[in-house]
Design a protein around this motif. Structure first.
Motif, PDB file in Angstrom:
ATOM      1  N   ALA A  54       0.804  -1.230   0.000  1.00  0.00           N
ATOM      2  CA  ALA A  54       0.000   0.000   0.000  1.00  0.00           C
ATOM      3  C   ALA A  54       0.840   1.285   0.000  1.00  0.00           C
ATOM      4  O   ALA A  54       0.544   2.205  -0.783  1.00  0.00           O
ATOM      5  CB  ALA A  54      -0.973  -0.015   1.168  1.00  0.00           C
ATOM      6  N   PRO A  55       1.884   1.408   0.831  1.00  0.00           N
ATOM      7  CA  PRO A  55       2.651   2.661   0.807  1.00  0.00           C
ATOM      8  C   PRO A  55       3.283   2.962  -0.549  1.00  0.00           C
ATOM      9  O   PRO A  55       3.484   4.135  -0.893  1.00  0.00           O
ATOM     10  CB  PRO A  55       3.729   2.424   1.874  1.00  0.00           C
ATOM     11  CG  PRO A  55       3.141   1.393   2.789  1.00  0.00           C
ATOM     12  CD  PRO A  55       2.337   0.498   1.893  1.00  0.00           C
ATOM     13  N   ARG A  56       3.546   1.921  -1.326  1.00  0.00           N
ATOM     14  CA  ARG A  56       4.156   2.116  -2.646  1.00  0.00           C
ATOM     15  C   ARG A  56       3.240   2.930  -3.565  1.00  0.00           C
ATOM     16  O   ARG A  56       3.711   3.682  -4.428  1.00  0.00           O
ATOM     17  CB  ARG A  56       4.433   0.742  -3.261  1.00  0.00           C
ATOM     18  CG  ARG A  56       5.040   0.754  -4.665  1.00  0.00           C
ATOM     19  CD  ARG A  56       5.160  -0.662  -5.200  1.00  0.00           C
ATOM     20  NE  ARG A  56       5.778  -0.686  -6.506  1.00  0.00           N
ATOM     21  CZ  ARG A  56       7.090  -0.797  -6.719  1.00  0.00           C
ATOM     22  NH1 ARG A  56       7.916  -0.890  -5.693  1.00  0.00           N
ATOM     23  NH2 ARG A  56       7.581  -0.808  -7.948  1.00  0.00           N
ATOM     24  N   TYR A  57       1.936   2.773  -3.379  1.00  0.00           N
ATOM     25  CA  TYR A  57       0.981   3.426  -4.275  1.00  0.00           C
ATOM     26  C   TYR A  57       0.241   4.589  -3.607  1.00  0.00           C
ATOM     27  O   TYR A  57      -0.764   5.067  -4.125  1.00  0.00           O
ATOM     28  CB  TYR A  57      -0.024   2.384  -4.789  1.00  0.00           C
ATOM     29  CG  TYR A  57       0.662   1.242  -5.495  1.00  0.00           C
ATOM     30  CD1 TYR A  57       1.515   1.478  -6.564  1.00  0.00           C
ATOM     31  CD2 TYR A  57       0.483  -0.064  -5.064  1.00  0.00           C
ATOM     32  CE1 TYR A  57       2.172   0.442  -7.200  1.00  0.00           C
ATOM     33  CE2 TYR A  57       1.131  -1.119  -5.709  1.00  0.00           C
ATOM     34  CZ  TYR A  57       1.975  -0.853  -6.762  1.00  0.00           C
ATOM     35  OH  TYR A  57       2.627  -1.884  -7.386  1.00  0.00           O
ATOM     36  N   ARG A  58       0.773   5.044  -2.484  1.00  0.00           N
ATOM     37  CA  ARG A  58       0.101   6.114  -1.749  1.00  0.00           C
ATOM     38  C   ARG A  58      -0.087   7.372  -2.596  1.00  0.00           C
ATOM     39  O   ARG A  58      -1.111   8.049  -2.499  1.00  0.00           O
ATOM     40  CB  ARG A  58       0.905   6.452  -0.494  1.00  0.00           C
ATOM     41  CG  ARG A  58       0.270   7.536   0.356  1.00  0.00           C
ATOM     42  CD  ARG A  58       1.105   7.829   1.585  1.00  0.00           C
ATOM     43  NE  ARG A  58       0.531   8.912   2.371  1.00  0.00           N
ATOM     44  CZ  ARG A  58       1.123   9.445   3.435  1.00  0.00           C
ATOM     45  NH1 ARG A  58       2.294   8.967   3.851  1.00  0.00           N
ATOM     46  NH2 ARG A  58       0.548  10.441   4.083  1.00  0.00           N
ATOM     47  N   PHE A  59       0.892   7.672  -3.429  1.00  0.00           N
ATOM     48  CA  PHE A  59       0.828   8.912  -4.209  1.00  0.00           C
ATOM     49  C   PHE A  59       0.545   8.667  -5.690  1.00  0.00           C
ATOM     50  O   PHE A  59       0.761   9.546  -6.518  1.00  0.00           O
ATOM     51  CB  PHE A  59       2.133   9.702  -4.041  1.00  0.00           C
ATOM     52  CG  PHE A  59       2.400  10.082  -2.615  1.00  0.00           C
ATOM     53  CD1 PHE A  59       1.627  11.054  -1.995  1.00  0.00           C
ATOM     54  CD2 PHE A  59       3.399   9.457  -1.886  1.00  0.00           C
ATOM     55  CE1 PHE A  59       1.860  11.409  -0.674  1.00  0.00           C
ATOM     56  CE2 PHE A  59       3.639   9.800  -0.559  1.00  0.00           C
ATOM     57  CZ  PHE A  59       2.859  10.777   0.047  1.00  0.00           C
ATOM     58  N   ALA A  60       0.055   7.479  -6.007  1.00  0.00           N
ATOM     59  CA  ALA A  60      -0.284   7.189  -7.406  1.00  0.00           C
ATOM     60  C   ALA A  60      -1.402   8.116  -7.867  1.00  0.00           C
ATOM     61  O   ALA A  60      -2.339   8.420  -7.124  1.00  0.00           O
ATOM     62  CB  ALA A  60      -0.718   5.731  -7.546  1.00  0.00           C
TER      63      ALA A  60
END
Length: 351
Positions: free
Chosen positions: A205-211
């Motif tokens: 989840a943190p990987r895509y926080r700013f997607a």
């Protein structure tokens, strides 16, 4: 105010128990009786009507009807009836309304009109006292229990399992799910527990926080899963998520894929998964950030949301589980409360 996401987390965790309950004779018996009634009427085609999450369950049902029963199947456009006043001749059809709440007036009207024109009508809901259940000749209660969060999780997978049991009962010729199929279905609760225990989804989840946007894709039985995953991400994280059949993705939308646009690809162990090979190759050529959902690693993928290997018919009941957990974790990482998404109500009334 409760802890953000606690309701959705509890709903997700209850799914293995919901599967086990629906397979118990108290619920399997009524589904078999509905299947037997359908066998007696011998419909020539199947028309589903649904909205939102239930629309994706209905799409799964359409795949089952065509592949397992050899019956043409499709999804109705409720507005044709409710807005434009159409009265299609559905005298040889099985018309199935799928809705968690059974409370949307447009679905009830489609089923009412279908019954008037001679169709055999069936409602699949989590509320046997709903207007939709009352309008249909037959009803299946998915028996998922109270769902705490606004975004549907356990009611969706209960609809999938009810549809699977219904279709396999019809295919078996008596209404009851054949013994070999029942044994395979009986393994699902434990397999669901295994899928839910994997920590990869919340870790991602943190990987895509700013997607800024995301793409989901799959083929065959996996396509409804891709669509439902996109909806869950949009509902809970307000993340624009575009869902495509793997085949459709190659017809232009592939241009969306690049290292900055994450792709969630559902890749099962069967014909649908094999049909995704060219899609995955093309995504790799574009250096897309691909996370797969399935039982085996895929070359070039960033990560895999692992699920046990099962027949592709059963896979949607497992594949969606880590994607639900990803939607929950991503919403929390973005500072949102997935239990109460803004602008969304548990029962949506449309005409």
């Amino acid at each position: 105010m409760g802890t953000p996401g606690a309701g959705m987390a509890a709903d997700i965790a209850e799914q293995p128990g919901v599967y086990a309950g629906l397979l118990e004779p108290a619920h399997a018996g009524p589904i078999a009786a509905v299947a037997a009634a359908i066998i007696e009427r011998r419909p020539r085609h199947v028309v589903f009507t649904a909205r939102g999450t239930s629309d994706h369950a209905a799409l799964f049902g359409a795949y089952l009807a065509e592949i397992r029963l050899g019956l043409p199947a499709g999804l109705a456009s409720p507005s044709a009836v409710t807005v434009f006043g159409a009265r299609p001749d559905l005298s040889d059809a099985l018309v199935v309304g799928v809705s968690q709440s059974g409370g949307s007036p447009d679905l009830t009207e489609v089923v009412r009109v279908a019954r008037e024109t001679g169709a055999l009508t069936l409602a699949i809901t989590n509320n046997p006292d709903s207007a939709l259940a009352g309008a249909a000749e037959l009803h299946i209660d998915v028996a998922a229990g109270h769902e705490r969060a606004v975004a549907a999780t356990k009611t969706y997978t209960a609809e999938l399992l009810a549809l699977l049991m219904l279709v396999e009962g019809i295919r078996g010729g008596t209404g009851a799910v054949p013994a070999d199929e029942l044994r395979a279905l009986a393994a699902l609760p434990a397999l669901a527990e295994t899928a839910l225990a994997d920590p990869t989804a919340p870790d991602l989840a943190p990987r895509y926080r700013f997607a800024a946007r995301l793409v989901t894709t799959g083929r065959g039985y996996a396509y409804p899963t891709a669509r439902e995953a996109a909806l869950k991400l949009m509902e809970t994280s307000y993340l624009p998520a575009l869902s495509f059949s793997g085949a459709d993705l190659l017809h232009g939308p592939l241009a969306l894929a690049d290292p900055d646009v994450p792709v969630l690809a559902v890749v099962g162990a069967g014909p649908g998964g094999a049909a995704m090979r060219e899609v995955l190759t093309r995504l790799d050529e574009r250096r897309a950030d691909v996370v797969t959902v399935g039982p085996a690693d895929v070359p070039g993928a960033t990560a895999r949301l692992a699920v046990p290997e099962v027949d592709e018919r059963f896979a949607p009941l497992l594949d969606i589980l880590p994607l639900q957990r990803l939607a929950l974790a991503l919403a929390l990482a973005r500072g949102e409360d997935p239990d109460a998404p803004r602008g969304l109500a548990k029962v949506t009334s449309t005409l």
